[in-house]
Design a protein around this motif. Sequence first.
Motif, PDB file in Angstrom:
ATOM      1  N   ILE A  54       0.971  -1.387  -0.084  1.00  0.00           N
ATOM      2  CA  ILE A  54       0.032   0.139  -0.048  1.00  0.00           C
ATOM      3  C   ILE A  54       0.845   1.374   0.127  1.00  0.00           C
ATOM      4  O   ILE A  54       1.803   1.318   0.904  1.00  0.00           O
ATOM      5  CB  ILE A  54      -1.003   0.059   1.032  1.00  0.00           C
ATOM      6  N   VAL A  55       0.588   2.169  -0.966  1.00  0.00           N
ATOM      7  CA  VAL A  55       1.551   3.188  -1.181  1.00  0.00           C
ATOM      8  C   VAL A  55       0.473   4.598  -1.079  1.00  0.00           C
ATOM      9  O   VAL A  55      -0.389   4.535  -1.896  1.00  0.00           O
ATOM     10  CB  VAL A  55       2.361   3.426  -2.171  1.00  0.00           C
ATOM     11  N   LEU A  56       0.551   5.532  -0.170  1.00  0.00           N
ATOM     12  CA  LEU A  56      -0.010   6.738  -0.105  1.00  0.00           C
ATOM     13  C   LEU A  56       1.065   7.902  -0.149  1.00  0.00           C
ATOM     14  O   LEU A  56       1.663   8.078   0.771  1.00  0.00           O
ATOM     15  CB  LEU A  56      -1.114   6.754   0.824  1.00  0.00           C
ATOM     16  N   ASP A  57       1.268   8.666  -1.259  1.00  0.00           N
ATOM     17  CA  ASP A  57       2.086   9.649  -1.448  1.00  0.00           C
ATOM     18  C   ASP A  57       3.481   9.303  -0.910  1.00  0.00           C
ATOM     19  O   ASP A  57       4.184   9.920  -0.351  1.00  0.00           O
ATOM     20  CB  ASP A  57       1.338  10.822  -0.548  1.00  0.00           C
ATOM     21  N   GLY A  58       3.827   8.275  -1.527  1.00  0.00           N
ATOM     22  CA  GLY A  58       5.385   7.637  -1.388  1.00  0.00           C
ATOM     23  C   GLY A  58       5.465   6.903   0.020  1.00  0.00           C
ATOM     24  O   GLY A  58       6.241   6.176   0.700  1.00  0.00           O
ATOM     25  N   LYS A  59       4.243   7.067   0.808  1.00  0.00           N
ATOM     26  CA  LYS A  59       4.299   6.181   2.324  1.00  0.00           C
ATOM     27  C   LYS A  59       3.962   4.928   2.178  1.00  0.00           C
ATOM     28  O   LYS A  59       2.875   4.575   1.914  1.00  0.00           O
ATOM     29  CB  LYS A  59       3.457   7.074   3.029  1.00  0.00           C
ATOM     30  N   ARG A  60       4.710   3.797   2.219  1.00  0.00           N
ATOM     31  CA  ARG A  60       4.675   2.691   1.622  1.00  0.00           C
ATOM     32  C   ARG A  60       4.770   1.619   2.896  1.00  0.00           C
ATOM     33  O   ARG A  60       5.409   1.754   3.744  1.00  0.00           O
ATOM     34  CB  ARG A  60       6.093   2.374   0.744  1.00  0.00           C
ATOM     35  N   ALA A  61       3.840   0.782   2.893  1.00  0.00           N
ATOM     36  CA  ALA A  61       3.692  -0.356   4.008  1.00  0.00           C
ATOM     37  C   ALA A  61       3.496  -1.544   3.019  1.00  0.00           C
ATOM     38  O   ALA A  61       2.764  -1.744   2.142  1.00  0.00           O
ATOM     39  CB  ALA A  61       2.540   0.020   4.725  1.00  0.00           C
ATOM     40  N   THR A  62       4.253  -2.742   3.470  1.00  0.00           N
ATOM     41  CA  THR A  62       4.324  -4.038   2.713  1.00  0.00           C
ATOM     42  C   THR A  62       3.726  -5.011   3.736  1.00  0.00           C
ATOM     43  O   THR A  62       3.732  -4.915   5.080  1.00  0.00           O
ATOM     44  CB  THR A  62       5.414  -4.571   2.330  1.00  0.00           C
ATOM     45  N   ASP A  63       3.091  -6.056   3.206  1.00  0.00           N
ATOM     46  CA  ASP A  63       2.603  -7.260   3.979  1.00  0.00           C
ATOM     47  C   ASP A  63       1.624  -6.692   5.006  1.00  0.00           C
ATOM     48  O   ASP A  63       1.796  -7.016   6.090  1.00  0.00           O
ATOM     49  CB  ASP A  63       3.814  -8.020   4.653  1.00  0.00           C
ATOM     50  N   VAL A  64       0.675  -5.979   4.639  1.00  0.00           N
ATOM     51  CA  VAL A  64      -0.236  -5.276   5.457  1.00  0.00           C
ATOM     52  C   VAL A  64      -1.389  -6.065   5.788  1.00  0.00           C
ATOM     53  O   VAL A  64      -2.006  -6.903   4.734  1.00  0.00           O
ATOM     54  CB  VAL A  64      -0.674  -4.108   4.899  1.00  0.00           C
ATOM     55  N   ARG A  65      -1.828  -6.472   6.928  1.00  0.00           N
ATOM     56  CA  ARG A  65      -3.038  -7.320   7.264  1.00  0.00           C
ATOM     57  C   ARG A  65      -4.187  -6.599   6.956  1.00  0.00           C
ATOM     58  O   ARG A  65      -4.386  -5.365   7.119  1.00  0.00           O
ATOM     59  CB  ARG A  65      -3.155  -7.522   8.905  1.00  0.00           C
ATOM     60  N   ALA A  66      -5.181  -7.202   6.267  1.00  0.00           N
ATOM     61  CA  ALA A  66      -6.440  -6.532   5.936  1.00  0.00           C
ATOM     62  C   ALA A  66      -7.631  -7.580   5.877  1.00  0.00           C
ATOM     63  O   ALA A  66      -7.512  -8.827   6.108  1.00  0.00           O
ATOM     64  CB  ALA A  66      -6.098  -6.114   4.649  1.00  0.00           C
ATOM     65  N   VAL A  67      -8.882  -7.213   5.532  1.00  0.00           N
ATOM     66  CA  VAL A  67      -9.885  -8.059   5.419  1.00  0.00           C
ATOM     67  C   VAL A  67     -10.659  -7.523   4.273  1.00  0.00           C
ATOM     68  O   VAL A  67     -10.524  -6.263   3.808  1.00  0.00           O
ATOM     69  CB  VAL A  67     -11.109  -8.128   6.694  1.00  0.00           C
ATOM     70  N   VAL A  68     -11.286  -8.514   3.380  1.00  0.00           N
ATOM     71  CA  VAL A  68     -12.159  -8.165   2.479  1.00  0.00           C
ATOM     72  C   VAL A  68     -13.700  -8.540   3.051  1.00  0.00           C
ATOM     73  O   VAL A  68     -13.623  -9.491   3.364  1.00  0.00           O
ATOM     74  CB  VAL A  68     -12.001  -9.091   1.210  1.00  0.00           C
ATOM     75  N   LEU A  69     -14.355  -7.441   2.922  1.00  0.00           N
ATOM     76  CA  LEU A  69     -15.622  -7.413   3.478  1.00  0.00           C
ATOM     77  C   LEU A  69     -16.778  -7.525   2.632  1.00  0.00           C
ATOM     78  O   LEU A  69     -16.966  -7.106   1.484  1.00  0.00           O
ATOM     79  CB  LEU A  69     -15.950  -6.012   4.285  1.00  0.00           C
ATOM     80  N   GLU A  70     -17.541  -8.522   2.979  1.00  0.00           N
ATOM     81  CA  GLU A  70     -18.957  -8.811   2.291  1.00  0.00           C
ATOM     82  C   GLU A  70     -20.080  -7.836   2.262  1.00  0.00           C
ATOM     83  O   GLU A  70     -20.000  -7.117   3.485  1.00  0.00           O
ATOM     84  CB  GLU A  70     -19.437 -10.091   2.844  1.00  0.00           C
ATOM     85  N   GLY A  71     -20.330  -7.260   1.220  1.00  0.00           N
ATOM     86  CA  GLY A  71     -21.557  -6.099   1.130  1.00  0.00           C
ATOM     87  C   GLY A  71     -21.046  -4.591   1.506  1.00  0.00           C
ATOM     88  O   GLY A  71     -21.682  -3.882   1.452  1.00  0.00           O
ATOM     89  N   SER A  72     -19.696  -4.562   1.793  1.00  0.00           N
ATOM     90  CA  SER A  72     -19.258  -3.190   2.000  1.00  0.00           C
ATOM     91  C   SER A  72     -19.178  -2.379   0.839  1.00  0.00           C
ATOM     92  O   SER A  72     -18.867  -2.824  -0.566  1.00  0.00           O
ATOM     93  CB  SER A  72     -17.739  -3.328   2.668  1.00  0.00           C
TER      94      SER A  72
END
Length: 158
Positions: free
Chosen positions: A114-132
Motif C-alpha cells: 500500500i502506497v499513499l504519497d510515497g508512504k509505503r507499507a508492505t505485507d499489510v494485514r487486511a480483510v475483504v468485507l462482504e457487502g461493504s
Amino acid sequence: MKIALALMAVTGIAIGLAIPTAKPKVAVAPVVQPARDVPVETVLDRSPSGAFVAIADVNDEPIRFVVDTGADIVALTVADAKRAHITFDPSLFQVVGRGAAGDVRGQEVRIADIVLDGKRATDVRAVVLEGSDMSLLGHTYLRRLKNVQISNDKMTLR
C-alpha cells in the motif's frame, strides 16, 4: 545601375522577410514527478459527509479509501480487492467483526503493498468485507506512519 542595385536590395529584403526563419531550439526541462517511494506529507480535507478520503495504490492499483482512525484493520470492498489482485474466496467468508447492523462477514488477507504519497507499507494485514461499499484505511496501515493528526477539518499524514 543604382536603381538596379536598390531594386535587388529591396527584392532581397522582401524575399528574406517572406521566408520563415528557423527558430532556435530551446531546451525544455522535463517535468520531474516525485519518486513514488519518496514520502511526502498528505493533507486531506474533511468531506461534506465528515469523512477523510484518500486514494492509495494497493498492489499498484488506485483504491479510494475512507481514512478511518477508528478501524483496527484495513478493509477492502470485494470490488476493490479484485481490482488490486488480492486472492480471496467469498465461500470462505466468516464473521470478522461486529457493526451497528450486526455481524460483519469477510475474509482476512494480506496486502503486498500500500502506497499513499510515497508512504509505503508492505505485507499489510487486511480483510475483504462482504457487502461493504467503501474501503477503509485502518490502523494496520496508519500505525506504520510517523504521524497522523486531525486539526479542524484537515487530516495530516506524515
